[in-house]
Design an enzyme around this catalytic site. Structure first.
Site, PDB file in Angstrom:
ATOM      1  N   HIS A 128       0.834  -1.211   0.000  1.00 39.42           N
ATOM      2  CA  HIS A 128       0.000   0.000   0.000  1.00 39.42           C
ATOM      3  C   HIS A 128       0.870   1.262   0.000  1.00 39.42           C
ATOM      4  CE1 HIS A 128      -3.672   2.321   1.122  1.00 39.42           C
ATOM      5  NE2 HIS A 128      -2.783   3.093   1.738  1.00 39.42           N
ATOM      6  N   GLU A 129       1.808   1.338   0.943  1.00 34.56           N
ATOM      7  CA  GLU A 129       2.634   2.542   1.049  1.00 34.56           C
ATOM      8  C   GLU A 129       3.568   2.696  -0.143  1.00 34.56           C
ATOM      9  OE1 GLU A 129       1.796   4.798   3.033  1.00 34.56           O
ATOM     10  OE2 GLU A 129       0.565   3.636   4.395  1.00 34.56           O
ATOM     11  N   HIS A 132       1.764   4.184  -2.968  1.00 36.01           N
ATOM     12  CA  HIS A 132       1.676   5.646  -2.806  1.00 36.01           C
ATOM     13  C   HIS A 132       2.979   6.300  -3.266  1.00 36.01           C
ATOM     14  CE1 HIS A 132      -2.206   6.092  -1.006  1.00 36.01           C
ATOM     15  NE2 HIS A 132      -1.896   5.537   0.177  1.00 36.01           N
ATOM     16  N   HIS A 138      -5.713   6.267  -3.133  1.00 31.51           N
ATOM     17  CA  HIS A 138      -6.553   5.249  -2.506  1.00 31.51           C
ATOM     18  C   HIS A 138      -7.606   4.758  -3.498  1.00 31.51           C
ATOM     19  CE1 HIS A 138      -5.385   6.804   1.674  1.00 31.51           C
ATOM     20  NE2 HIS A 138      -4.820   5.633   1.478  1.00 31.51           N
ATOM     21  N   CYS A 139      -8.079   3.560  -3.253  1.00 32.40           N
ATOM     22  CA  CYS A 139      -9.070   2.904  -4.104  1.00 32.40           C
ATOM     23  C   CYS A 139     -10.344   2.698  -3.290  1.00 32.40           C
ATOM     24  CB  CYS A 139      -8.513   1.554  -4.566  1.00 32.40           C
ATOM     25  SG  CYS A 139      -9.642   0.563  -5.568  1.00 32.40           S
ATOM     26  N   CYS A 144      -9.077  -4.293  -2.430  1.00 32.67           N
ATOM     27  CA  CYS A 144      -7.833  -3.824  -3.053  1.00 32.67           C
ATOM     28  C   CYS A 144      -6.855  -3.342  -1.990  1.00 32.67           C
ATOM     29  CB  CYS A 144      -8.129  -2.689  -4.034  1.00 32.67           C
ATOM     30  SG  CYS A 144      -6.655  -2.031  -4.870  1.00 32.67           S
ATOM     31  N   CYS A 163      -6.444  -4.217  -7.385  1.00 33.38           N
ATOM     32  CA  CYS A 163      -7.553  -4.429  -8.310  1.00 33.38           C
ATOM     33  C   CYS A 163      -7.059  -4.109  -9.728  1.00 33.38           C
ATOM     34  CB  CYS A 163      -8.743  -3.548  -7.928  1.00 33.38           C
ATOM     35  SG  CYS A 163      -8.478  -1.776  -8.196  1.00 33.38           S
ATOM     36  N   CYS A 166      -6.176  -0.311 -10.260  1.00 31.65           N
ATOM     37  CA  CYS A 166      -4.937   0.110  -9.596  1.00 31.65           C
ATOM     38  C   CYS A 166      -3.725  -0.546 -10.236  1.00 31.65           C
ATOM     39  CB  CYS A 166      -4.990  -0.200  -8.103  1.00 31.65           C
ATOM     40  SG  CYS A 166      -6.173   0.851  -7.215  1.00 31.65           S
TER      41      CYS A 166
END
Length: 178
Positions: A128-129, A132, A138-139, A144, A163, A166
């Protein structure tokens, strides 16, 4: 990519994370020089300001810039992190930059004391990070990895994957998923 221990972090956990990130996203990694967690960064409740850790991480990597060619740096702190007006955060990233930080303490909540659960949560948060850092937002899809986690249940609900939407954005930005 450099995995940076912040404070007293089990280096074996970083090796496991590095291997998981390499297998999942093809990221080449090494363990970087550790960063201390400074008492000046502590906020009410003993949490550390995520922005202070992120600033130190950026400064330790040289001149601040937003070139995609810069080596990514991901700090893992054996602590809880917080952000102003948000409170507890699982991590924070320099969006489109080079650095991100994750706090392990909240990932250990509940069943996170189990090493396999912690490993999965840490991989999910790291993906996640780092997405970024690659510039992804964000989704809205709860499954996701780019869905915003407001509590540990959100993190557990997410898959350690992107997903289709993304994945397409990240492929365009140079981050692939195996």
């Amino acid at each position: 990519m450099h995995l940076i221990p912040a404070g007293a972090v089990d280096v074996e956990l970083l090796h496991t994370l590095g291997a998981d990130l390499e297998a999942r996203a093809g990221l080449q990694w090494c363990i970087g020089d550790p960063l201390p967690l400074l008492l000046d960064w502590q906020q009410d409740g003993g949490m550390y300001a995520s922005s202070a850790l992120l600033d130190a991480l950026i400064a330790s990597g040289g001149a601040r810039g937003r070139s995609r060619r810069r080596q990514w740096r991901l700090a893992i702190a054996d602590a809880a992190l917080c952000a102003p007006e948000v409170g507890l955060v699982f991590g924070e990233a320099e969006v489109g930059g080079c650095c991100a930080a994750i706090g392990l303490e909240p990932l250990r909540q509940g069943s996170g004391a189990d090493p396999d659960v912690l490993r999965g949560r840490l991989l999910t948060e790291a993906l996640h990070e780092l997405a970024h850092v690659a510039g992804a937002d964000h989704c809205g899809r709860p499954s996701c990895v780019m869905y915003a986690s407001f509590d540990i249940a959100d993190t557990d609900r997410k898959e350690a994957g992107f997903c289709d939407d993304c994945r397409a954005v990240l492929k365009w930005r140079g981050l692939r998923e195996s």
